[in-house]
Motif scaffolding. Structure first.
Motif, mmCIF file in Angstrom:
data_model
loop_
_atom_site.group_PDB
_atom_site.id
_atom_site.type_symbol
_atom_site.label_atom_id
_atom_site.label_comp_id
_atom_site.label_asym_id
_atom_site.label_seq_id
_atom_site.Cartn_x
_atom_site.Cartn_y
_atom_site.Cartn_z
ATOM 1 N N THR A 115 41.862 28.331 75.205
ATOM 2 C CA THR A 115 42.440 29.467 75.917
ATOM 3 C C THR A 115 43.027 29.002 77.237
ATOM 4 N N VAL A 116 44.250 29.429 77.488
ATOM 5 C CA VAL A 116 44.941 29.129 78.742
ATOM 6 C C VAL A 116 45.040 30.432 79.526
ATOM 7 N N TYR A 117 44.574 30.396 80.771
ATOM 8 C CA TYR A 117 44.747 31.533 81.678
ATOM 9 C C TYR A 117 45.905 31.211 82.617
ATOM 10 N N TYR A 118 46.728 32.232 82.874
ATOM 11 C CA TYR A 118 47.872 32.041 83.752
ATOM 12 C C TYR A 118 48.188 33.338 84.470
ATOM 13 N N LEU A 119 48.900 33.215 85.575
ATOM 14 C CA LEU A 119 49.392 34.388 86.290
ATOM 15 C C LEU A 119 50.848 34.579 85.960
ATOM 16 N N GLU A 120 51.168 35.782 85.569
ATOM 17 C CA GLU A 120 52.558 36.189 85.388
ATOM 18 C C GLU A 120 52.964 36.807 86.721
ATOM 19 N N LEU A 121 53.726 36.073 87.501
ATOM 20 C CA LEU A 121 54.044 36.484 88.864
ATOM 21 C C LEU A 121 54.936 37.721 88.888
ATOM 22 N N ARG A 122 54.740 38.561 89.883
ATOM 23 C CA ARG A 122 55.577 39.751 90.031
ATOM 24 C C ARG A 122 57.021 39.356 90.299
ATOM 25 N N GLN A 123 57.201 38.291 91.066
ATOM 26 C CA GLN A 123 58.529 37.746 91.349
ATOM 27 C C GLN A 123 58.456 36.245 91.157
ATOM 28 N N ALA A 124 59.487 35.683 90.542
ATOM 29 C CA ALA A 124 59.540 34.235 90.383
ATOM 30 C C ALA A 124 59.530 33.587 91.766
ATOM 31 N N MET A 125 58.901 32.414 91.839
ATOM 32 C CA MET A 125 58.777 31.706 93.114
ATOM 33 C C MET A 125 59.413 30.325 93.015
ATOM 34 N N SER A 126 59.983 29.899 94.115
ATOM 35 C CA SER A 126 60.601 28.572 94.186
ATOM 36 C C SER A 126 59.509 27.520 94.412
ATOM 37 N N PRO A 127 59.826 26.246 94.179
ATOM 38 C CA PRO A 127 58.860 25.186 94.481
ATOM 39 C C PRO A 127 58.420 25.205 95.954
ATOM 40 N N GLN A 128 59.327 25.547 96.851
ATOM 41 C CA GLN A 128 58.975 25.606 98.263
ATOM 42 C C GLN A 128 57.961 26.714 98.527
ATOM 43 N N GLN A 129 58.161 27.882 97.900
ATOM 44 C CA GLN A 129 57.219 28.988 98.072
ATOM 45 C C GLN A 129 55.847 28.644 97.503
ATOM 46 N N LEU A 130 55.826 27.878 96.434
ATOM 47 C CA LEU A 130 54.563 27.463 95.821
ATOM 48 C C LEU A 130 53.975 26.228 96.500
ATOM 49 N N LYS A 131 54.671 25.723 97.518
ATOM 50 C CA LYS A 131 54.246 24.543 98.277
ATOM 51 C C LYS A 131 54.059 23.330 97.375
ATOM 52 N N LEU A 132 55.007 23.180 96.453
ATOM 53 C CA LEU A 132 54.997 22.024 95.561
ATOM 54 C C LEU A 132 55.669 20.850 96.257
ATOM 55 N N PRO A 133 55.310 19.636 95.882
ATOM 56 C CA PRO A 133 55.957 18.475 96.496
ATOM 57 C C PRO A 133 57.432 18.405 96.093
ATOM 58 N N PRO A 134 58.243 17.747 96.904
ATOM 59 C CA PRO A 134 59.666 17.604 96.568
ATOM 60 C C PRO A 134 59.839 16.916 95.209
ATOM 61 N N SER A 135 60.821 17.389 94.443
ATOM 62 C CA SER A 135 61.084 16.789 93.131
ATOM 63 C C SER A 135 62.491 17.167 92.682
ATOM 64 N N LYS A 136 62.836 16.694 91.499
ATOM 65 C CA LYS A 136 64.142 17.028 90.924
ATOM 66 C C LYS A 136 64.213 18.484 90.473
ATOM 67 N N HIS A 137 63.080 19.213 90.510
ATOM 68 C CA HIS A 137 63.025 20.605 90.062
ATOM 69 C C HIS A 137 63.201 21.589 91.221
ATOM 70 N N ALA A 138 63.749 21.142 92.333
ATOM 71 C CA ALA A 138 63.844 21.970 93.537
ATOM 72 C C ALA A 138 64.655 23.244 93.338
ATOM 73 N N ASP A 139 65.572 23.260 92.375
ATOM 74 C CA ASP A 139 66.403 24.450 92.160
ATOM 75 C C ASP A 139 65.771 25.447 91.188
ATOM 76 N N ASN A 140 64.664 25.090 90.571
ATOM 77 C CA ASN A 140 64.001 25.974 89.603
ATOM 78 C C ASN A 140 63.214 27.064 90.317
ATOM 79 N N SER A 141 62.917 28.118 89.565
ATOM 80 C CA SER A 141 61.950 29.113 90.023
ATOM 81 C C SER A 141 60.987 29.348 88.867
ATOM 82 N N TYR A 142 59.776 29.742 89.215
ATOM 83 C CA TYR A 142 58.712 29.832 88.218
ATOM 84 C C TYR A 142 58.089 31.221 88.230
#
Length: 142
Positions: A63-90
């Motif tokens: 079983t995988v638990y996950y949050l379905e976010l109310r609004q998609a968030m950018s890597p910066q908002q999620l405080k993810l490290p810099p990467s090639k995915h900087a333009d994505n939202s999750y």
């Protein structure tokens, strides 16, 4: 029961009080910065080893638990490290528990709106179903 602004504020205070725990996490899913996210807690069963779905009769399930976010968030908002995915939202973040009672909380509050605090990271492990994971230090209902 209807939630008031005070209930929401108390939930945020609870999460913020536990942020120090998340900063000390040392797991493959932990990044350096702590983030608080809100969304609907969901779960689903997925295939595991040996074939990860290619041989369903032989594969384990988990079983995988996950949050379905109310609004998609950018890597910066999620405080993810810099990467090639900087333009994505999750819009989904897979959750890993790091506090006592977390598994029970997630089973009890599945399909509810919750707040979670912890460290987000890009998926690393074979059992990371979503591209972003979070090692959760604290969680509460909204």
């Amino acid at each position: 029961m209807r939630r008031t602004a005070l209930d929401s504020a108390l939930a945020v205070v609870f999460l913020m009080a536990n942020l120090g725990v998340a900063a000390q996490l040392d797991t493959p899913h932990a990044a350096n910065s702590v983030v608080v996210i809100e969304g609907r807690l969901r779960h689903k069963q997925v295939y595991g080893p040996p074939g990860w779905g290619e041989t369903p009769r032989l594969d384990s399930k988990f079983t995988v638990y996950y949050l379905e976010l109310r609004q998609a968030m950018s890597p910066q908002q999620l405080k993810l490290p810099p990467s090639k995915h900087a333009d994505n939202s999750y819009s989904q973040v897979q959750l890993y528990c790091e506090f006592e009672g977390c598994d029970e909380f997630m089973r009890k509050h599945s399909n509810h709106i919750v707040l979670a605090s912890g460290s987000a990271a890009y998926a690393l492990e074979p059992n990371d179903v979503y591209p972003v994971t979070m090692t959760v230090a604290a969680m509460g209902t909204k």
